[in-house]
Each structure stands twice: as C-alpha cells, then as structure tokens.
Scaffold this active site. Structure first.
Site, PDB file in Angstrom:
ATOM      1  N   CYS A 101      37.285  39.351  29.375  1.00 31.31           N
ATOM      2  CA  CYS A 101      36.235  38.420  29.775  1.00 31.31           C
ATOM      3  C   CYS A 101      36.805  36.989  29.880  1.00 31.31           C
ATOM      4  O   CYS A 101      37.878  36.775  30.406  1.00 31.31           O
ATOM      5  CB  CYS A 101      35.085  38.538  28.784  1.00 31.31           C
ATOM      6  SG  CYS A 101      33.510  37.857  29.317  1.00 31.31           S
ATOM      7  N   THR A 102      36.088  36.015  29.332  1.00 28.40           N
ATOM      8  CA  THR A 102      36.516  34.620  29.446  1.00 28.40           C
ATOM      9  C   THR A 102      37.664  34.265  28.503  1.00 28.40           C
ATOM     10  O   THR A 102      38.110  33.116  28.478  1.00 28.40           O
ATOM     11  CB  THR A 102      35.330  33.670  29.196  1.00 28.40           C
ATOM     12  OG1 THR A 102      34.680  34.033  27.973  1.00 28.40           O
ATOM     13  CG2 THR A 102      34.334  33.745  30.350  1.00 28.40           C
TER      14      THR A 102
END
Length: 222
Positions: A101-102
């Site tokens: 993800c981030t």
C-alpha cells in the site's frame, strides 16, 4: 533454513497491511517475523485494534525481507528522520526491500525508489514520480529485489510471491492452501477500473484527509 522477516509497525498503521504478509511469512516453518518500531509500546491501528512491536530499531537484526506497510500513519513517517534512517539502514543489508500500500511512499522518501518501477494504493500511486519512482498500477510490482504491492489486500499476494522467490513455488502454494487464500470477492468493485463513479467518489471522500496532507507535503502530482 531460518528466514528473518521484518515488518515496520507504527501508530495508525493499516492492520491488514501488517497481518496479510505476517500470516504468510509466519506460516513458513522456522521463520522469525519481527514487528519493528521505536519502542515496544502498544500502537493503535487504523481499525482501532492495538498491536505492539517485538523488536525495536536498535535491536533489529539483519533481515532477509524488510516490509513497510501503509495506512493513515504513513504521513508522519514521511517527515520522521529517525524512521527514514532506520529504513535506509535495514534496507542496506536486507535481501529484499518491500512495501504494501502506501508504505512505498516511505521507501521513496528514504531514497530507495529512484529509477525503480513501483506501485502503491490506487489513491496514492500518482505521488510516486515525485519520489523518483516509475509508477505502475499493478497488484504486485517487482524490480530486482524491490517488491511493492498495491492497496491493503495485495499484501497477501505479495507475501506469497516473496515466498516463491525465497523458497520455491511449492512452499508458496502450501502456505496459500494453509491460509485458504482463494479470493472470490462478492462485488466487482475492488479497483477504480471496476467500481462505479459514485463509489469511487465516496471512497475518495473518505480518504481525502490523508491525500490533502500528502498534497501539502509533496505538492500536486504532475
């Protein structure tokens, strides 16, 4: 073969970003999974559940795999020199440097994505060029020994792909079966390409605060 996996945790980390890879890694006989933070205090995840580190920055051994998850708590990490220095140090000796993800934004901020193909959550992948990366909108992106996974649930896919590299496809398939990982989502709405416009708009609205913080930090994506 004893493998050492390290997953960074932090306040407001996305729980599934940690749990997906953790369960894949921990299913390998003899593997050691280090949940790493500055201290061993409880940290509250995005879902409200609390977890704590079993390894601190100063105690962290050499890792086969370093994994940086994402979540709302990523934004403060992008300005945290202690975290960024630890990530650089751990990455320098790890066999694989990875994110979910981030978490890829943290790798980028640490200077580890320059010229590399990488991905992130669909609502953050457009920030990657400002961190030196070549953005790719795929579920798992491999560039040499760098692995980046897309949003949240892709952490399981990434975990299995890493195991296939480290231990072979048979081991990865065995872990997949042990986890009964056979996704069959009830709706075709898991990516912006599949979701209806009104669903995309509502999802963006719910994530607007984190995105505004990143816009303030990086400026508007080009």
């Amino acid at each position: 073969m004893t493998l050492s996996f390290g997953i960074l945790i932090f306040p407001n980390v996305q729980l599934l970003d940690v749990a997906g890879p953790n369960d894949a890694f921990a299913a390998v006989p003899g593997a050691k999974v280090h949940l790493i933070w500055k201290n061993r205090d409880l940290v509250t995840t995005t879902s409200g559940m609390e977890i704590h580190a079993n390894t601190t920055f100063s105690e962290c051994p050499k890792l086969d795999v370093l994994c940086i998850p994402g979540g709302g708590g990523v934004n403060p990490l992008l300005r945290d020199d202690e975290v960024l220095e630890f990530v650089r140090r751990a990455a320098a000796s790890a066999r694989y440097v990875t994110s979910v993800c981030t978490g890829s934004l943290v790798l980028g901020r640490a200077g580890l994505l320059n010229g590399k193909r990488a991905t992130s959550h669909w609502n953050a992948v457009d920030f990657l060029p400002q961190l030196g990366a070549i953005p790719v909108q795929e579920r798992v992106v491999k560039d040499g020994t760098l692995y980046t996974a897309g949003g949240i649930t892709s952490g399981i896919d990434f975990g299995l792909e890493i195991l296939a590299d480290l231990l072979g496809k048979e081991e990865a398939k065995t872990v997949q079966l042990a986890l009964e990982y056979a996704p069959a989502p009830p709706f075709s709405s898991g990516t912006p390409e599949d979701a209806a416009p009104e669903i995309i708009a509502e999802a963006r609205r719910r994530m607007a605060h984190s995105r505004q913080e990143r816009l303030a930090l990086f400026g508007a994506p080009v």
